[in-house]
Design an enzyme around this catalytic site. Structure first.
Site, PDB file in Angstrom:
ATOM      1  CE1 TYR A  39      -3.183  -2.875   0.229  1.00 16.05           C
ATOM      2  CE2 TYR A  39      -3.624  -2.326   2.520  1.00 16.05           C
ATOM      3  CZ  TYR A  39      -3.873  -3.095   1.415  1.00 16.05           C
ATOM      4  OH  TYR A  39      -4.822  -4.095   1.486  1.00 16.05           O
ATOM      5  CG  PHE A  70     -13.504  -4.606  -2.725  1.00 15.44           C
ATOM      6  CD1 PHE A  70     -12.721  -3.510  -2.390  1.00 15.44           C
ATOM      7  CD2 PHE A  70     -13.066  -5.424  -3.760  1.00 15.44           C
ATOM      8  CE1 PHE A  70     -11.536  -3.247  -3.057  1.00 15.44           C
ATOM      9  CE2 PHE A  70     -11.891  -5.163  -4.432  1.00 15.44           C
ATOM     10  CZ  PHE A  70     -11.124  -4.067  -4.087  1.00 15.44           C
ATOM     11  CG  LEU A  99     -18.729   0.164   2.265  1.00 19.38           C
ATOM     12  CD1 LEU A  99     -18.249   1.555   2.663  1.00 19.38           C
ATOM     13  CD2 LEU A  99     -20.131  -0.082   2.786  1.00 19.38           C
ATOM     14  CG  PHE A 156      -9.752  -0.489  -7.518  1.00 20.54           C
ATOM     15  CD1 PHE A 156      -8.819   0.524  -7.460  1.00 20.54           C
ATOM     16  CD2 PHE A 156      -9.722  -1.469  -6.538  1.00 20.54           C
ATOM     17  CE1 PHE A 156      -7.857   0.560  -6.456  1.00 20.54           C
ATOM     18  CE2 PHE A 156      -8.760  -1.447  -5.537  1.00 20.54           C
ATOM     19  CZ  PHE A 156      -7.833  -0.425  -5.494  1.00 20.54           C
ATOM     20  N   PRO A 199     -16.374   2.426 -11.382  1.00 23.48           N
ATOM     21  CG  PRO A 199     -17.008   2.751 -13.589  1.00 23.48           C
ATOM     22  CD  PRO A 199     -16.148   1.886 -12.733  1.00 23.48           C
ATOM     23  CG  LEU A 204     -21.869   2.668  -1.041  1.00 20.10           C
ATOM     24  CD1 LEU A 204     -20.808   3.752  -0.972  1.00 20.10           C
ATOM     25  CD2 LEU A 204     -22.355   2.315   0.353  1.00 20.10           C
TER      26      LEU A 204
END
Length: 291
Positions: free
Chosen positions: A59, A207, A209, A213, A215, A220
């Site tokens: 990271y 992930f 949510l 990566f 669009p 959500l």
């Protein structure tokens, strides 16, 4: 929330932790947009009771670990720092699999060096190619076992795996956690989650949510999630995280953020109680695989 803790590699951690992936710059590359805010996020997380931080040398690279060290070293004794190995970053920021299992040991040692510690609570073996041979996986696992036996890591985890990887690994050594994508609309790892429940292994959904990566975010933006958020006076992210936390008692959330305000929202999900009706509506959203 009841049962708000779960064992992890000798630690007893809150089920809502913190993921450091969003601390570096865009694309998980380079320095943070706001260095002081990144430091504040980490310090506030621990101050608020977070005792499980998920990070990785890749990271940044290096950035997340160096921020963690700057903000929190010397670390609280109850803080479980978990990392992952199995990949490198190329010059374009791509995620490249390690070709030599022996490099896993080097990456474990690099994590220890940048974090300024002698032992990580756990390290996840990140499987970059699920079609790779069983012998290659076994060779990687052997390096992880050797690192644990040498005292460099407290426990071995797996990341981005199939059920067969978990079964194969668990037949050879103790596995303390599994990290795989899992959220309201992507439940492709349900068999892994169920197996982890049966074996008493922590399951860490990444992930939760939706992918950072892509669009469009089908989690959500889901109308059922948004409706529930409105009814509860919560954000869609809080509802989605609360649903995920309630799926099983071994689920350990590691939502990440570079904002103190968002951190506070994420930590508040442990106190959200979804009604049976709301949970049933969210359960029915579906299990379509994310692209």
């Amino acid at each position: 929330m009841t049962n708000d803790r779960y064992p992890l590699a000798g630690f007893d951690v809150h089920r809502v932790g913190f993921g450091a992936m969003q601390l570096p710059g865009p694309g998980v590359m380079g320095p943070p947009r706001d260095h002081d805010e990144a430091i504040a996020v980490l310090r506030r997380a621990v101050e608020a009771g977070v005792d499980h931080i998920d990070t990785a040398q890749i990271y940044g690279p290096d950035v997340a670990n160096e921020l963690i060290r700057e903000a929190l070293h010397p670390y609280p004794e109850n803080l479980a720092i978990v990392s992952k190995v199995g990949a490198r970053r190329d010059e374009a920021g791509g995620w490249v699999p390690l070709e030599d299992p022996a490099d896993l040991r080097t990456d474990v040692e690099n994590n220890l060096r940048t974090l300024g510690i002698d032992q990580l609570a756990a390290v996840n073996l990140r499987v970059m190619d699920r079609t790779a041979s069983d012998s290659f996986f076994d060779d990687q696992l052997a390096v992880m076992v050797a690192a644990r036996d040498a005292g460099l890591i407290g426990g071995i985890g797996l990341s981005n795996v199939d059920l067969r990887h978990l079964e194969r690994a668990a037949a050879q050594t103790d596995i303390v956690c599994v990290q795989n994508p899992y959220n309201l609309v992507d439940r492709s790892a349900q068999d892994l989650l169920d197996e982890c429940v049966a074996r008493g292994i922590g399951f860490v959904p990444f992930f939760p949510l939706g992918s950072a990566f892509t669009p469009d975010n089908p989690v959500l933006g889901n109308p059922v999630v948004r409706q529930a958020a409105g009814e509860l006076d919560r954000t869609p992210a809080q509802v989605a995280l609360a649903w995920t936390l309630g799926v099983a008692p071994n689920v350990l959330l590691i939502p990440g953020t570079s904002s103190v305000a968002h951190l506070e929202e994420n930590l508040a999900v442990a106190d959200i109680e979804l009604s049976d009706d709301t949970r049933a509506q969210l359960d029915a959203v579906g299990s379509n695989q994310l692209a």
